[in-house]
Design a protein around this motif. Structure first.
Motif, PDB file in Angstrom:
ATOM      1  N   CYS A 554       0.833  -1.100  -0.261  1.00 43.00           N
ATOM      2  CA  CYS A 554      -0.378  -0.240   0.238  1.00 43.00           C
ATOM      3  C   CYS A 554       0.960   2.060  -0.194  1.00 43.00           C
ATOM      4  O   CYS A 554       2.202   1.247   0.145  1.00 43.00           O
ATOM      5  CB  CYS A 554      -0.643  -0.203   1.554  1.00 43.00           C
ATOM      6  SG  CYS A 554      -1.974  -1.136   1.278  1.00 43.00           S
ATOM      7  N   ALA A 555       0.230   2.242  -0.447  1.00 40.16           N
ATOM      8  CA  ALA A 555       0.810   3.884  -0.701  1.00 40.16           C
ATOM      9  C   ALA A 555       0.667   4.342  -0.325  1.00 40.16           C
ATOM     10  O   ALA A 555      -1.058   4.613  -0.694  1.00 40.16           O
ATOM     11  CB  ALA A 555       2.066   3.964  -2.454  1.00 40.16           C
ATOM     12  N   PRO A 556       0.820   5.808  -0.072  1.00 37.55           N
ATOM     13  CA  PRO A 556      -0.356   6.748   0.151  1.00 37.55           C
ATOM     14  C   PRO A 556      -1.117   7.584  -0.988  1.00 37.55           C
ATOM     15  O   PRO A 556      -0.077   7.959  -2.204  1.00 37.55           O
ATOM     16  CB  PRO A 556       0.325   7.956   1.383  1.00 37.55           C
ATOM     17  CG  PRO A 556       1.515   7.677   1.063  1.00 37.55           C
ATOM     18  CD  PRO A 556       1.894   5.605   0.619  1.00 37.55           C
ATOM     19  N   LEU A 557      -2.104   7.840  -1.278  1.00 32.59           N
ATOM     20  CA  LEU A 557      -2.389   8.485  -2.318  1.00 32.59           C
ATOM     21  C   LEU A 557      -3.168   9.904  -1.910  1.00 32.59           C
ATOM     22  O   LEU A 557      -4.300   9.308  -1.594  1.00 32.59           O
ATOM     23  CB  LEU A 557      -2.765   7.577  -3.527  1.00 32.59           C
ATOM     24  CG  LEU A 557      -3.171   8.246  -4.835  1.00 32.59           C
ATOM     25  CD1 LEU A 557      -1.732   8.710  -5.442  1.00 32.59           C
ATOM     26  CD2 LEU A 557      -3.409   7.464  -5.497  1.00 32.59           C
ATOM     27  N   GLY A 558      -3.134  11.046  -1.339  1.00 35.17           N
ATOM     28  CA  GLY A 558      -3.343  11.857  -0.676  1.00 35.17           C
ATOM     29  C   GLY A 558      -4.071  10.987   0.159  1.00 35.17           C
ATOM     30  O   GLY A 558      -3.429  10.945   1.188  1.00 35.17           O
ATOM     31  N   GLU A 559      -5.162  11.549   0.547  1.00 37.09           N
ATOM     32  CA  GLU A 559      -6.460  11.041   2.138  1.00 37.09           C
ATOM     33  C   GLU A 559      -5.923   9.758   1.956  1.00 37.09           C
ATOM     34  O   GLU A 559      -6.727   8.854   3.242  1.00 37.09           O
ATOM     35  CB  GLU A 559      -6.864  11.686   2.007  1.00 37.09           C
ATOM     36  CG  GLU A 559      -6.730  13.043   2.841  1.00 37.09           C
ATOM     37  CD  GLU A 559      -8.301  13.775   2.559  1.00 37.09           C
ATOM     38  OE1 GLU A 559      -7.486  14.670   3.694  1.00 37.09           O
ATOM     39  OE2 GLU A 559      -8.531  13.781   1.982  1.00 37.09           O
ATOM     40  N   VAL A 560      -6.089   8.846   1.078  1.00 40.76           N
ATOM     41  CA  VAL A 560      -5.921   7.516   0.985  1.00 40.76           C
ATOM     42  C   VAL A 560      -4.773   6.190   0.584  1.00 40.76           C
ATOM     43  O   VAL A 560      -3.726   6.704   0.575  1.00 40.76           O
ATOM     44  CB  VAL A 560      -6.923   6.486  -0.683  1.00 40.76           C
ATOM     45  CG1 VAL A 560      -8.644   8.023   0.274  1.00 40.76           C
ATOM     46  CG2 VAL A 560      -6.618   7.822  -1.651  1.00 40.76           C
ATOM     47  N   LEU A 561      -5.649   5.401   0.950  1.00 39.54           N
ATOM     48  CA  LEU A 561      -3.858   4.492   0.395  1.00 39.54           C
ATOM     49  C   LEU A 561      -4.655   3.450  -1.120  1.00 39.54           C
ATOM     50  O   LEU A 561      -5.164   3.391  -1.203  1.00 39.54           O
ATOM     51  CB  LEU A 561      -4.041   3.585   2.197  1.00 39.54           C
ATOM     52  CG  LEU A 561      -3.624   3.672   3.197  1.00 39.54           C
ATOM     53  CD1 LEU A 561      -3.615   2.046   4.282  1.00 39.54           C
ATOM     54  CD2 LEU A 561      -1.979   4.399   2.448  1.00 39.54           C
ATOM     55  N   ALA A 562      -3.587   3.583  -1.489  1.00 37.46           N
ATOM     56  CA  ALA A 562      -4.049   3.042  -2.894  1.00 37.46           C
ATOM     57  C   ALA A 562      -2.795   1.454  -3.058  1.00 37.46           C
ATOM     58  O   ALA A 562      -1.715   1.350  -2.672  1.00 37.46           O
ATOM     59  CB  ALA A 562      -3.427   3.070  -4.573  1.00 37.46           C
ATOM     60  N   CYS A 563      -3.686  -0.061  -2.621  1.00 36.28           N
ATOM     61  CA  CYS A 563      -2.686  -1.101  -2.535  1.00 36.28           C
ATOM     62  C   CYS A 563      -3.012  -2.275  -3.753  1.00 36.28           C
ATOM     63  O   CYS A 563      -3.868  -1.496  -4.165  1.00 36.28           O
ATOM     64  CB  CYS A 563      -3.651  -2.061  -1.486  1.00 36.28           C
ATOM     65  SG  CYS A 563      -3.850  -1.182   0.163  1.00 36.28           S
ATOM     66  N   ARG A 564      -2.031  -2.876  -4.253  1.00 37.73           N
ATOM     67  CA  ARG A 564      -2.381  -3.480  -5.024  1.00 37.73           C
ATOM     68  C   ARG A 564      -1.055  -4.493  -5.458  1.00 37.73           C
ATOM     69  O   ARG A 564      -0.039  -4.335  -4.780  1.00 37.73           O
ATOM     70  CB  ARG A 564      -2.641  -2.790  -6.482  1.00 37.73           C
ATOM     71  CG  ARG A 564      -0.562  -1.869  -7.064  1.00 37.73           C
ATOM     72  CD  ARG A 564      -0.994  -1.451  -8.238  1.00 37.73           C
ATOM     73  NE  ARG A 564      -0.057  -0.099  -8.650  1.00 37.73           N
ATOM     74  CZ  ARG A 564       0.697  -0.372 -10.060  1.00 37.73           C
ATOM     75  NH1 ARG A 564      -0.260  -0.095 -10.843  1.00 37.73           N
ATOM     76  NH2 ARG A 564       1.244   0.845  -9.992  1.00 37.73           N
ATOM     77  N   LEU A 565      -0.705  -6.156  -6.403  1.00 43.19           N
ATOM     78  CA  LEU A 565       0.580  -6.343  -6.140  1.00 43.19           C
ATOM     79  C   LEU A 565       1.681  -5.477  -6.918  1.00 43.19           C
ATOM     80  O   LEU A 565       1.076  -5.129  -8.250  1.00 43.19           O
ATOM     81  CB  LEU A 565      -0.038  -8.127  -6.712  1.00 43.19           C
ATOM     82  CG  LEU A 565      -0.923  -8.477  -5.318  1.00 43.19           C
ATOM     83  CD1 LEU A 565      -1.717  -9.608  -6.262  1.00 43.19           C
ATOM     84  CD2 LEU A 565      -0.047  -9.132  -4.247  1.00 43.19           C
ATOM     85  N   GLY A 566       2.497  -5.929  -6.861  1.00 43.39           N
ATOM     86  CA  GLY A 566       3.678  -5.567  -7.555  1.00 43.39           C
ATOM     87  C   GLY A 566       3.748  -4.385  -8.079  1.00 43.39           C
ATOM     88  O   GLY A 566       3.668  -3.780  -8.732  1.00 43.39           O
ATOM     89  N   ARG A 567       3.349  -3.220  -7.101  1.00 42.42           N
ATOM     90  CA  ARG A 567       3.333  -1.944  -7.402  1.00 42.42           C
ATOM     91  C   ARG A 567       5.071  -1.112  -7.277  1.00 42.42           C
ATOM     92  O   ARG A 567       5.564  -2.070  -6.697  1.00 42.42           O
ATOM     93  CB  ARG A 567       2.869  -1.367  -6.132  1.00 42.42           C
ATOM     94  CG  ARG A 567       3.434  -1.244  -4.539  1.00 42.42           C
ATOM     95  CD  ARG A 567       2.916  -0.296  -3.471  1.00 42.42           C
ATOM     96  NE  ARG A 567       3.344  -0.175  -2.350  1.00 42.42           N
ATOM     97  CZ  ARG A 567       4.380   0.604  -2.238  1.00 42.42           C
ATOM     98  NH1 ARG A 567       4.494   1.572  -3.130  1.00 42.42           N
ATOM     99  NH2 ARG A 567       4.728   0.506  -1.089  1.00 42.42           N
TER     100      ARG A 567
END
Length: 567
Positions: A554-567
């Motif tokens: 997971c990585a922060p994207l503004g106020e949300v977290l964006a999570c994915r495999l192989g980021r």
């Protein structure tokens, strides 16, 4: 000259011959066809002109990649249509299976305007990427509102041009119609005007063809919004009642036509999955206030008298807003003063319609009757079936429209100045509604920025097979102090541009029990290949604590977290 002068004298006692009367050219009335063409032509140009003036082009023809975010209910409606259009044809017909799988979402439960959505889905390959028809529906409703008013007036027997112009102007300026912005489907007041016109024709005798048209109108209105369908059925039910009260034996055939119409509506509801749906309830919370029809909120002339909508329930007066407008009120006062017998005769002749309108008014008032800021009568808990009509104040809409059409038809019959009086009514109504139109234009022209990082999210969604948003809609707490409901709708709007399968959706109605919060297991599950998981602030701590590999994936994207495999 003297001889000539003498020849012009008359003999005593003989009167001179009378001069022939001057010939005054008479203004010939318009032919019926020309009057009809001009009436409908004016109404069409008026409606289309207002639509183009009030709604910006990017709202009428939306595309993917918009720089501004849809807001409120309009965001929900746009999501529903975009997902439905991007999905395959399915059964039940209104299902968007790519939204909240595996059961999907019936777009009727998210006010996706199925009537328009079905037509757009058939033309989907020709539409711009990310198109939806919510803005287009506003243009359709505004264009057809004055046209339908002319049709209703002509059904009432008034076919002259000046009254048609007056009723078209007034109908386009009915405050309850103009003030419905934010909820596209409910701007379909033209359906109610069509139902009023159908009533007027059917009481004169429509036969099988007339009732077939009425059934089609009722089903089409259902596919716009169920509230409007219930109102239209009430108006059509007035046909056999009126005929019965007149002692006209045709009421039996009309009753058969009504039964067939109701059967068509409920058959459509059963076929398309409407039946068995429930909502949050609250009948009476959003009711008609007794003062609402004369409460001049957003009146150009009298608006200085009040600051906001009248409300006695503590839930705001938006849904019960039914200011009739200065032009209509002035017309009603003039009519009662100048032709009280004509009013009484019309009420007796259309007693079934008067009863239907009285019933709709009582339904709008609900079990908690308010006047000003006070509740005068509280009858306690209503029967369970009434909980389907949470926003009961809406049921006064056909009453206001019937008053408009009836007042125009009766005023036009006044000797000497009748048609001019209807025109004056329309002009006054139109001018008085200027603040309401200004509020609508301001809403339509607002440019609200995205509260999520739209550009990077679009890039991530372009690579994703599915998106999972947490917390899901049932798990967003009330009141939503973190704004997660708004963020959720914005992420869904971005995902809907491409129809990326999504795990959640806010719905107004549902089958069985209210959807329960069960995010814990889904958040704790490992990420699937191709899944983009968006964690909003309300679920951030839970996700970091329970989701496998959250810190790395997971990585922060503004106020949300964006999570994915192989980021």
């Amino acid at each position: 000259m003297i001889v000539a002068a003498q020849q012009t004298r008359t003999c005593p006692g003989v009167r001179p011959a009378a001069k022939p009367p001057a010939v005054v050219p008479r203004i010939q009335p318009l032919s019926p066809r020309l009057a009809a063409a001009l009436s409908y032509g004016f109404a069409l140009l008026l409606g289309a002109g207002l639509a183009l003036a009030l709604f910006p082009a990017e709202m009428l023809v939306p595309r993917a990649g918009g720089a501004f975010a849809p807001q409120g209910d309009a965001a929900q409606h746009a999501i529903a249509q975009r997902y439905f259009l991007a999905d395959d044809w399915r059964w039940p017909l209104l299902t968007a299976a790519n939204l909240r799988p595996p059961e999907g979402v019936n777009i009727a439960f998210v006010d996706g305007i199925p009537l328009l959505a079905l037509l757009l889905k058939a033309a989907f390959p020709l539409l711009p990427e990310g198109f939806h028809g919510i803005g287009l529906w506003y243009a359709i409703a505004w264009t057809l509102q004055p046209v339908a008013a002319v049709w209703a007036l002509r059904g009432a027997g008034e076919t002259r041009l000046l009254p048609a112009i007056g009723v078209a102007l007034a109908a386009s300026a009915m405050p309850s119609f103009v003030n419905r912005y934010g909820h596209a489907a409910l701007t379909g007041h033209f359906c109610l005007l069509l139902a009023l016109g159908a009533y007027a024709r059917l009481v004169r005798g429509g036969g099988v063809a007339g009732w077939a048209g009425a059934a089609g109108l009722a089903v089409g209105t259902l596919l716009v919004h169920p509230y409007l369908a219930a109102m239209a059925l009430a108006l059509l039910a007035a046909v056999p009642t009126t005929l019965l009260l007149r002692g006209d034996r045709r009421w039996i055939g009309a009753a058969g036509g009504l039964v067939a119409t109701v059967a068509a509506v409920f058959g459509t509801m059963a076929m398309l999955g409407y039946l068995g749906a429930t909502g949050d309830g609250g009948y009476g919370d959003f009711a008609l206030n007794l003062l609402s029809p004369v409460w001049p909120y957003r009146s150009l002339v009298l608006g200085w008298l009040v600051e906001r909508e009248v409300d006695a329930t503590g839930h705001g007066g938006w849904e019960g807003y039914n200011w009739l407008g200065l032009g209509l009120l002035a017309g009603l006062v003039l009519l009662v003063a100048a032709a009280p017998r004509a009013v009484g005769s019309a009420l007796r002749r259309h007693a079934g319609l008067a009863l239907a309108l009285a019933g709709l008014t009582l339904l709008a008032l609900s079990f908690r009757v308010g006047a000003g800021g006070a509740v005068l009568v509280d009858l306690g808990d209503p029967p369970g079936f009434l909980e389907q009509f949470r926003a009961s104040g809406r049921f006064f809409w056909p009453v206001g429209l019937a008053l408009l059409v009836g007042a125009a038809a009766l005023l036009a019959r006044l000797p000497r100045f009748g048609p001019v009086a209807v025109l004056a009514l329309g002009l006054l109504q139109f001018a008085d509604a200027a603040p309401n139109r200004a509020a609508l234009a301001a809403w339509a022209g607002q440019r609200q920025p995205w509260t999520v990082e739209a550009t990077p999210l679009r890039a991530l969604l372009a690579e994703a097979r599915s998106v999972a948003i947490f917390p899901t809609w049932p798990c967003v707490p009330k009141p939503d102090t973190l704004g997660d409901h708004g963020r959720q709708l914005q992420v869904l709007n971005l995902a809907a541009e491409r129809g990326v399968t999504a795990n959640t959706m806010y719905v107004a109605r549902w089958r069985g029990e209210r959807p329960r919060c069960d995010d814990a297991a889904a958040i704790a599950a490992p990420l699937a290949p191709g899944e983009l998981r968006i964690v909003l602030p309300g679920a951030r701590d839970q996700a970091l604590a329970s989701m496998p590999g959250a810190a790395a994936l997971c990585a922060p994207l503004g106020e949300v977290l964006a999570c994915r495999l192989g980021r």
